[in-house]
Design a protein around this motif. Structure first.
Motif, PDB file in Angstrom:
ATOM      1  N   GLN A 227      -1.777  44.354  19.309  1.00  0.00           N
ATOM      2  CA  GLN A 227      -2.123  45.168  19.944  1.00  0.00           C
ATOM      3  C   GLN A 227      -1.094  46.833  19.648  1.00  0.00           C
ATOM      4  OE1 GLN A 227      -1.784  41.819  20.766  1.00  0.00           O
ATOM      5  NE2 GLN A 227      -3.702  41.378  20.498  1.00  0.00           N
ATOM      6  N   ARG A 230      -1.876  50.147  20.826  1.00  0.00           N
ATOM      7  CA  ARG A 230      -3.155  50.138  21.870  1.00  0.00           C
ATOM      8  C   ARG A 230      -2.873  51.018  23.299  1.00  0.00           C
ATOM      9  NH1 ARG A 230      -6.326  44.925  21.409  1.00  0.00           N
ATOM     10  NH2 ARG A 230      -6.954  44.462  19.368  1.00  0.00           N
ATOM     11  N   SER A 231      -3.103  52.434  24.076  1.00  0.00           N
ATOM     12  CA  SER A 231      -2.487  52.662  24.949  1.00  0.00           C
ATOM     13  C   SER A 231      -2.880  51.121  26.464  1.00  0.00           C
ATOM     14  CB  SER A 231      -3.710  54.239  25.138  1.00  0.00           C
ATOM     15  OG  SER A 231      -4.492  53.948  25.558  1.00  0.00           O
ATOM     16  N   PRO A 232      -2.645  51.990  27.454  1.00  0.00           N
ATOM     17  CA  PRO A 232      -3.315  51.317  28.628  1.00  0.00           C
ATOM     18  C   PRO A 232      -4.735  51.236  28.532  1.00  0.00           C
ATOM     19  CG  PRO A 232      -0.738  51.901  29.137  1.00  0.00           C
ATOM     20  CD  PRO A 232      -1.152  52.326  27.715  1.00  0.00           C
ATOM     21  N   GLU A 233      -5.137  52.315  28.815  1.00  0.00           N
ATOM     22  CA  GLU A 233      -6.217  52.992  28.789  1.00  0.00           C
ATOM     23  C   GLU A 233      -7.653  52.691  27.605  1.00  0.00           C
ATOM     24  OE1 GLU A 233      -9.138  56.942  29.225  1.00  0.00           O
ATOM     25  OE2 GLU A 233      -6.769  57.335  28.687  1.00  0.00           O
ATOM     26  N   GLN A 235      -6.773  49.413  26.003  1.00  0.00           N
ATOM     27  CA  GLN A 235      -7.106  48.415  26.267  1.00  0.00           C
ATOM     28  C   GLN A 235      -7.805  47.357  27.272  1.00  0.00           C
ATOM     29  OE1 GLN A 235      -5.184  45.673  24.061  1.00  0.00           O
ATOM     30  NE2 GLN A 235      -7.119  44.948  25.269  1.00  0.00           N
ATOM     31  N   GLN A 236      -7.788  48.647  28.087  1.00  0.00           N
ATOM     32  CA  GLN A 236      -8.868  48.701  29.145  1.00  0.00           C
ATOM     33  C   GLN A 236      -9.920  48.229  29.463  1.00  0.00           C
ATOM     34  OE1 GLN A 236      -7.771  51.735  32.485  1.00  0.00           O
ATOM     35  NE2 GLN A 236      -9.132  49.731  34.467  1.00  0.00           N
ATOM     36  N   LYS A 237     -10.386  49.856  28.346  1.00  0.00           N
ATOM     37  CA  LYS A 237     -12.188  49.872  27.492  1.00  0.00           C
ATOM     38  C   LYS A 237     -12.256  48.617  27.059  1.00  0.00           C
ATOM     39  CE  LYS A 237     -11.798  54.775  27.241  1.00  0.00           C
ATOM     40  NZ  LYS A 237     -12.032  55.947  26.895  1.00  0.00           N
ATOM     41  N   ASP A 239     -10.832  45.590  27.020  1.00  0.00           N
ATOM     42  CA  ASP A 239     -11.864  44.660  28.166  1.00  0.00           C
ATOM     43  C   ASP A 239     -13.034  44.274  28.538  1.00  0.00           C
ATOM     44  OD1 ASP A 239      -8.688  43.127  27.009  1.00  0.00           O
ATOM     45  OD2 ASP A 239      -7.843  44.273  28.986  1.00  0.00           O
ATOM     46  N   ALA A 240     -13.184  45.765  29.314  1.00  0.00           N
ATOM     47  CA  ALA A 240     -14.186  46.275  30.250  1.00  0.00           C
ATOM     48  C   ALA A 240     -15.878  45.225  28.611  1.00  0.00           C
ATOM     49  CB  ALA A 240     -14.626  47.607  29.976  1.00  0.00           C
ATOM     50  N   ASN A 241     -15.628  46.653  27.337  1.00  0.00           N
ATOM     51  CA  ASN A 241     -16.284  46.638  26.351  1.00  0.00           C
ATOM     52  C   ASN A 241     -16.567  44.423  26.148  1.00  0.00           C
ATOM     53  OD1 ASN A 241     -16.794  49.136  26.460  1.00  0.00           O
ATOM     54  ND2 ASN A 241     -15.446  49.808  25.257  1.00  0.00           N
ATOM     55  N   ASP A 243     -16.517  42.313  27.884  1.00  0.00           N
ATOM     56  CA  ASP A 243     -17.331  41.903  28.768  1.00  0.00           C
ATOM     57  C   ASP A 243     -18.549  41.686  28.982  1.00  0.00           C
ATOM     58  OD1 ASP A 243     -14.779  40.380  29.700  1.00  0.00           O
ATOM     59  OD2 ASP A 243     -14.527  42.010  31.519  1.00  0.00           O
TER      60      ASP A 243
END
Length: 281
Positions: A227, A230-233, A235-237, A239-241, A243
């Motif tokens: 990782q 990777r920025s927090p933003e 990583q959030q994308k 994770d969402a992708n 799912d």
């Protein structure tokens, strides 16, 4: 995944599951991998001899210890696919795939560390010149293009991948992929920044190679942190992708015709049979 890991892993895993004959490609890896590496960093005679010796040991280990596990895994997935996949089934597939990749990295760590420890400044410059060219190509294909075109590119990639397993998709299945691409969070800019951060850290580590202890410690830390950068933003994308992609897999699986499911299961078992044969050679 870092570029060094892609160089090392995707050559094996991606080629194995490519449209080419699995047995043919696998038996050519002893020259395909050096040829691929040479495009990044041209080795001198001593380095090439050491690399080929390490590669022979690595491929022997992979053939005898990993291929039987791949065959067992694919047959298990085929068993599950015969009646339809669940969320838990897909999660297990993802987890096992990540574990296989992690095993490959762990096994090759000493060889990678040794190879780059012997790199000259000229070889390092050659490596990063290649990275820079790849970065420019990546930006051209995934960043500096209109959003709609990016989504169309993702659609094409998913369709191409799915149809390798199922044959032609029907209009309802194609509609599922179009809907997925509209919800997908574009990550081109963030992934590009992550690549640059990883490369900067890798270059810093290579500058330490005259201090073996510091170099090795930093290299291992980088390889152990997929990782990194990777920025927090981002990583959030991601994770969402992830799912969204699981949901797409489930919906496509539910929509498979008998012919499509039969083809997919047969392909999984064919790959498994190839791995069994290769492991015994």
């Amino acid at each position: 995944m870092s570029q060094i890991q892609r160089i090392s892993i995707l050559i094996i895993l991606s080629l194995l599951l490519s449209g080419c004959g699995v047995r043919f490609v696998y038996n050519q890896l002893d020259w395909i991998i050096p040829w691929y590496l040479d495009d990044y960093m041209e080795l001198d005679g001593r380095q090439e001899d050491a690399f080929r010796s390490d590669l022979d040991r690595y491929l022997a280990w992979h053939r005898t210890e990993q291929l039987p596990l791949y065959a067992q895994f694919l047959n298990q997935v085929a068993d599950e696919a015969e009646t339809g996949l669940s969320v838990d089934d897909i999660a297990r597939v993802q987890l096992q795939s990540e574990q296989f990749a992690a095993t490959l990295v762990e096994r090759m760590k000493p060889d990678l560390i040794e190879l780059f420890a012997t790199a000259t400044d000229e070889q390092v410059d050659q490596l990063f010149e290649k990275f820079n060219k790849e970065n420019a190509k990546y930006r051209k294909e995934y960043v500096d293009v209109p959003e709609q075109k990016q989504r169309q590119q993702w659609q094409k990639e998913v369709i191409r991948y799915a149809e390798r397993w199922t044959g032609d998709l029907n209009k309802d299945q194609l509609a599922l992929i179009r809907k997925w691409s509209e919800q997908f969070a574009l990550m081109g800019e963030g992934l590009g920044e992550s690549r640059l951060a990883w490369q900067a850290e890798f270059r810093r580590i290579l500058q330490l190679r005259t201090d073996r202890a510091a170099y090795e410690k930093a290299f291992v830390a980088l390889l152990d942190n997929p990782q990194f950068g990777r920025s927090p933003e981002l990583q959030q994308k991601m994770d969402a992708n992830s799912d969204l992609l699981i949901n797409l897999y489930l919906n496509i699986d539910k929509s498979l015709t008998t012919k499509q499911r039969t083809k997919a299961v047969a392909k999984l078992r064919d790959y498994a049979d190839d791995f069994v044969v290769l492991a015994k050679q």
